[in-house]
Design a protein around this motif. Structure first.
Motif, PDB file in Angstrom:
ATOM      1  N   MET A  27       0.802  -1.208   0.000  1.00 56.29           N
ATOM      2  CA  MET A  27       0.000   0.000   0.000  1.00 56.29           C
ATOM      3  C   MET A  27       0.841   1.266   0.000  1.00 56.29           C
ATOM      4  O   MET A  27       0.341   2.360  -0.018  1.00 56.29           O
ATOM      5  CB  MET A  27      -0.932   0.021   1.204  1.00 56.29           C
ATOM      6  N   GLY A  28       2.162   1.101   0.053  1.00 56.86           N
ATOM      7  CA  GLY A  28       3.025   2.263   0.011  1.00 56.86           C
ATOM      8  C   GLY A  28       3.533   2.711   1.358  1.00 56.86           C
ATOM      9  O   GLY A  28       4.107   3.778   1.474  1.00 56.86           O
ATOM     10  N   ILE A  29       3.319   1.913   2.440  1.00 55.13           N
ATOM     11  CA  ILE A  29       3.916   2.237   3.725  1.00 55.13           C
ATOM     12  C   ILE A  29       5.222   1.482   3.848  1.00 55.13           C
ATOM     13  O   ILE A  29       5.243   0.266   3.796  1.00 55.13           O
ATOM     14  CB  ILE A  29       2.992   1.874   4.915  1.00 55.13           C
ATOM     15  N   HIS A  30       6.320   2.201   3.960  1.00 50.71           N
ATOM     16  CA  HIS A  30       7.645   1.593   4.019  1.00 50.71           C
ATOM     17  C   HIS A  30       8.330   2.040   5.301  1.00 50.71           C
ATOM     18  O   HIS A  30       8.177   3.173   5.743  1.00 50.71           O
ATOM     19  CB  HIS A  30       8.477   2.004   2.802  1.00 50.71           C
ATOM     20  N   HIS A  31       9.119   1.147   5.891  1.00 45.41           N
ATOM     21  CA  HIS A  31       9.756   1.431   7.169  1.00 45.41           C
ATOM     22  C   HIS A  31      11.269   1.573   6.998  1.00 45.41           C
ATOM     23  O   HIS A  31      11.888   0.871   6.207  1.00 45.41           O
ATOM     24  CB  HIS A  31       9.474   0.307   8.170  1.00 45.41           C
ATOM     25  N   GLN A  32      11.832   2.496   7.770  1.00 45.16           N
ATOM     26  CA  GLN A  32      13.283   2.620   7.832  1.00 45.16           C
ATOM     27  C   GLN A  32      13.652   2.870   9.283  1.00 45.16           C
ATOM     28  O   GLN A  32      12.920   3.506  10.023  1.00 45.16           O
ATOM     29  CB  GLN A  32      13.792   3.756   6.933  1.00 45.16           C
ATOM     30  N   MET A  33      14.784   2.353   9.692  1.00 45.25           N
ATOM     31  CA  MET A  33      15.222   2.482  11.075  1.00 45.25           C
ATOM     32  C   MET A  33      16.312   3.523  11.186  1.00 45.25           C
ATOM     33  O   MET A  33      17.060   3.766  10.236  1.00 45.25           O
ATOM     34  CB  MET A  33      15.751   1.136  11.592  1.00 45.25           C
ATOM     35  N   GLY A  34      16.404   4.123  12.365  1.00 47.31           N
ATOM     36  CA  GLY A  34      17.495   5.042  12.640  1.00 47.31           C
ATOM     37  C   GLY A  34      18.759   4.271  12.935  1.00 47.31           C
ATOM     38  O   GLY A  34      18.844   3.055  12.730  1.00 47.31           O
ATOM     39  N   ALA A  35      19.763   4.954  13.444  1.00 47.68           N
ATOM     40  CA  ALA A  35      21.071   4.339  13.638  1.00 47.68           C
ATOM     41  C   ALA A  35      21.056   3.265  14.721  1.00 47.68           C
ATOM     42  O   ALA A  35      21.900   2.393  14.734  1.00 47.68           O
ATOM     43  CB  ALA A  35      22.089   5.425  13.990  1.00 47.68           C
ATOM     44  N   ALA A  41       7.508  15.868  -2.938  1.00 53.76           N
ATOM     45  CA  ALA A  41       8.052  14.562  -2.565  1.00 53.76           C
ATOM     46  C   ALA A  41       9.567  14.641  -2.377  1.00 53.76           C
ATOM     47  O   ALA A  41      10.128  13.954  -1.509  1.00 53.76           O
ATOM     48  CB  ALA A  41       7.696  13.519  -3.623  1.00 53.76           C
ATOM     49  N   ALA A  42      10.233  15.487  -3.172  1.00 51.04           N
ATOM     50  CA  ALA A  42      11.679  15.671  -3.022  1.00 51.04           C
ATOM     51  C   ALA A  42      11.997  16.314  -1.669  1.00 51.04           C
ATOM     52  O   ALA A  42      12.974  15.941  -0.999  1.00 51.04           O
ATOM     53  CB  ALA A  42      12.225  16.527  -4.159  1.00 51.04           C
ATOM     54  N   LEU A  43      11.180  17.272  -1.246  1.00 53.50           N
ATOM     55  CA  LEU A  43      11.342  17.872   0.076  1.00 53.50           C
ATOM     56  C   LEU A  43      11.222  16.817   1.170  1.00 53.50           C
ATOM     57  O   LEU A  43      12.032  16.752   2.096  1.00 53.50           O
ATOM     58  CB  LEU A  43      10.260  18.926   0.305  1.00 53.50           C
ATOM     59  N   LEU A  44      10.192  15.987   1.038  1.00 54.34           N
ATOM     60  CA  LEU A  44       9.944  14.948   2.035  1.00 54.34           C
ATOM     61  C   LEU A  44      11.083  13.937   2.062  1.00 54.34           C
ATOM     62  O   LEU A  44      11.519  13.504   3.138  1.00 54.34           O
ATOM     63  CB  LEU A  44       8.621  14.245   1.721  1.00 54.34           C
ATOM     64  N   ALA A  45      11.569  13.551   0.881  1.00 53.46           N
ATOM     65  CA  ALA A  45      12.670  12.586   0.811  1.00 53.46           C
ATOM     66  C   ALA A  45      13.930  13.152   1.456  1.00 53.46           C
ATOM     67  O   ALA A  45      14.669  12.432   2.145  1.00 53.46           O
ATOM     68  CB  ALA A  45      12.945  12.210  -0.641  1.00 53.46           C
ATOM     69  N   SER A  46      14.174  14.439   1.259  1.00 54.04           N
ATOM     70  CA  SER A  46      15.347  15.069   1.861  1.00 54.04           C
ATOM     71  C   SER A  46      15.235  15.046   3.381  1.00 54.04           C
ATOM     72  O   SER A  46      16.218  14.779   4.085  1.00 54.04           O
ATOM     73  CB  SER A  46      15.486  16.508   1.360  1.00 54.04           C
ATOM     74  N   PHE A  47      14.035  15.299   3.899  1.00 56.85           N
ATOM     75  CA  PHE A  47      13.837  15.237   5.336  1.00 56.85           C
ATOM     76  C   PHE A  47      14.010  13.807   5.839  1.00 56.85           C
ATOM     77  O   PHE A  47      14.621  13.565   6.881  1.00 56.85           O
ATOM     78  CB  PHE A  47      12.449  15.756   5.704  1.00 56.85           C
ATOM     79  N   GLY A  48      13.483  12.840   5.081  1.00 58.45           N
ATOM     80  CA  GLY A  48      13.622  11.441   5.468  1.00 58.45           C
ATOM     81  C   GLY A  48      15.069  10.990   5.529  1.00 58.45           C
ATOM     82  O   GLY A  48      15.435  10.188   6.398  1.00 58.45           O
ATOM     83  N   GLU A  49      15.904  11.483   4.632  1.00 57.83           N
ATOM     84  CA  GLU A  49      17.325  11.138   4.656  1.00 57.83           C
ATOM     85  C   GLU A  49      17.973  11.607   5.958  1.00 57.83           C
ATOM     86  O   GLU A  49      18.845  10.938   6.502  1.00 57.83           O
ATOM     87  CB  GLU A  49      18.035  11.768   3.458  1.00 57.83           C
ATOM     88  N   ARG A  50      17.542  12.756   6.447  1.00 57.74           N
ATOM     89  CA  ARG A  50      18.092  13.275   7.698  1.00 57.74           C
ATOM     90  C   ARG A  50      17.750  12.376   8.878  1.00 57.74           C
ATOM     91  O   ARG A  50      18.507  12.283   9.844  1.00 57.74           O
ATOM     92  CB  ARG A  50      17.551  14.688   7.946  1.00 57.74           C
ATOM     93  N   LEU A  51      16.614  11.707   8.811  1.00 56.93           N
ATOM     94  CA  LEU A  51      16.182  10.861   9.921  1.00 56.93           C
ATOM     95  C   LEU A  51      17.007   9.591  10.058  1.00 56.93           C
ATOM     96  O   LEU A  51      17.084   9.013  11.140  1.00 56.93           O
ATOM     97  CB  LEU A  51      14.709  10.477   9.744  1.00 56.93           C
ATOM     98  N   ILE A  63      14.932   6.964  16.464  1.00 52.55           N
ATOM     99  CA  ILE A  63      13.891   7.360  15.519  1.00 52.55           C
ATOM    100  C   ILE A  63      13.503   6.165  14.656  1.00 52.55           C
ATOM    101  O   ILE A  63      14.361   5.456  14.117  1.00 52.55           O
ATOM    102  CB  ILE A  63      14.365   8.499  14.589  1.00 52.55           C
ATOM    103  N   GLN A  64      12.204   5.935  14.517  1.00 48.75           N
ATOM    104  CA  GLN A  64      11.699   4.985  13.540  1.00 48.75           C
ATOM    105  C   GLN A  64      10.848   5.774  12.561  1.00 48.75           C
ATOM    106  O   GLN A  64       9.921   6.479  12.969  1.00 48.75           O
ATOM    107  CB  GLN A  64      10.858   3.885  14.184  1.00 48.75           C
ATOM    108  N   ALA A  65      11.162   5.679  11.283  1.00 50.60           N
ATOM    109  CA  ALA A  65      10.444   6.437  10.268  1.00 50.60           C
ATOM    110  C   ALA A  65       9.746   5.498   9.292  1.00 50.60           C
ATOM    111  O   ALA A  65      10.316   4.494   8.869  1.00 50.60           O
ATOM    112  CB  ALA A  65      11.398   7.358   9.511  1.00 50.60           C
TER     113      ALA A  65
END
Length: 203
Positions: free
Chosen positions: A1-9, A31-41, A47-49
């Motif tokens: 459905m488009g929900i993807h998980h990424q973990m912090g350090a 979406a590029a703005l959001l992706a840039s913010f996600g990279e920071r996380l 943090i769990q994103a």
């Protein structure tokens, strides 16, 4: 459905952040703005994103507010689970995305209760920034968030399309995203305080 998980350090999770893209097109500047913010996380401890693209949700079920649809139910549950939301939208004709409006209408009246919300947006003109304060922010505030952080708005000139694909984000926008990340992580104690206030006392 488009929900993807990424973990912090680290695996010691202290904050669950849901990144929501509401652009009807991909790729897009918002979406590029959001992706840039996600990279920071990704480098942030505790943090769990997760990410949710509203354009990937079943369109008929979304437009008809079909709460019985399993995919929509999963998306609503992801919002409920999150401590904070980062919502990215394009601004069209001084209004935020219709996809975002349809999705917010699916949520309970106080579906953002005690959460932190960070709005991100892109638009063709600096004047469209007013749509965030006069259109989107009141809707978000009505849903009971703990706080709505200052928005980050970028014009088309600050998110430029590249010849080989993708977008280049201006340095001043990167700096504002860094500031927003600091504010969002500083909101953690307020979010947890709210959660404790709602926890029934032990017998």
């Amino acid at each position: 459905m488009g929900i993807h998980h990424q973990m912090g350090a680290h695996d010691n999770i202290g904050m669950n952040i849901l990144l929501i893209s509401s652009s009807p097109t991909l790729p897009s500047r918002s979406a590029a703005l959001l992706a840039s913010f996600g990279e920071r996380l990704k480098s942030m401890a505790g943090i769990q994103a997760s990410s949710l693209s509203i354009r990937d949700l079943p369109p008929q079920s979304l437009l008809h507010a079909d709460w019985n649809n399993a995919i929509l139910a999963q998306a609503i549950a992801a919002v409920d689970k999150a401590d904070a939301l980062v919502i990215a939208t394009p601004i069209y004709k001084a209004a935020y995305s219709g996809l975002l409006k349809a999705f917010l209408d699916l949520l309970p009246q106080y579906g953002l209760r005690d959460k932190a919300v960070l709005p991100l947006a892109s638009g063709g003109s600096p004047h469209h920034m007013l749509a965030l304060d006069y259109a989107l922010r009141p809707v978000l505030q009505s849903m009971g968030p703990r706080l709505v952080l200052p928005s980050v708005y970028a014009t088309d000139a600050q998110i430029t399309a590249q010849t080989l694909g993708g977008y280049q984000i201006a340095h001043d926008i990167h700096a504002r995203l860094d500031e927003s990340l600091t504010l969002l992580t500083q909101a953690r104690p307020y979010i947890y305080s709210a959660a404790r206030d709602q926890t029934p006392a032990a017998a």
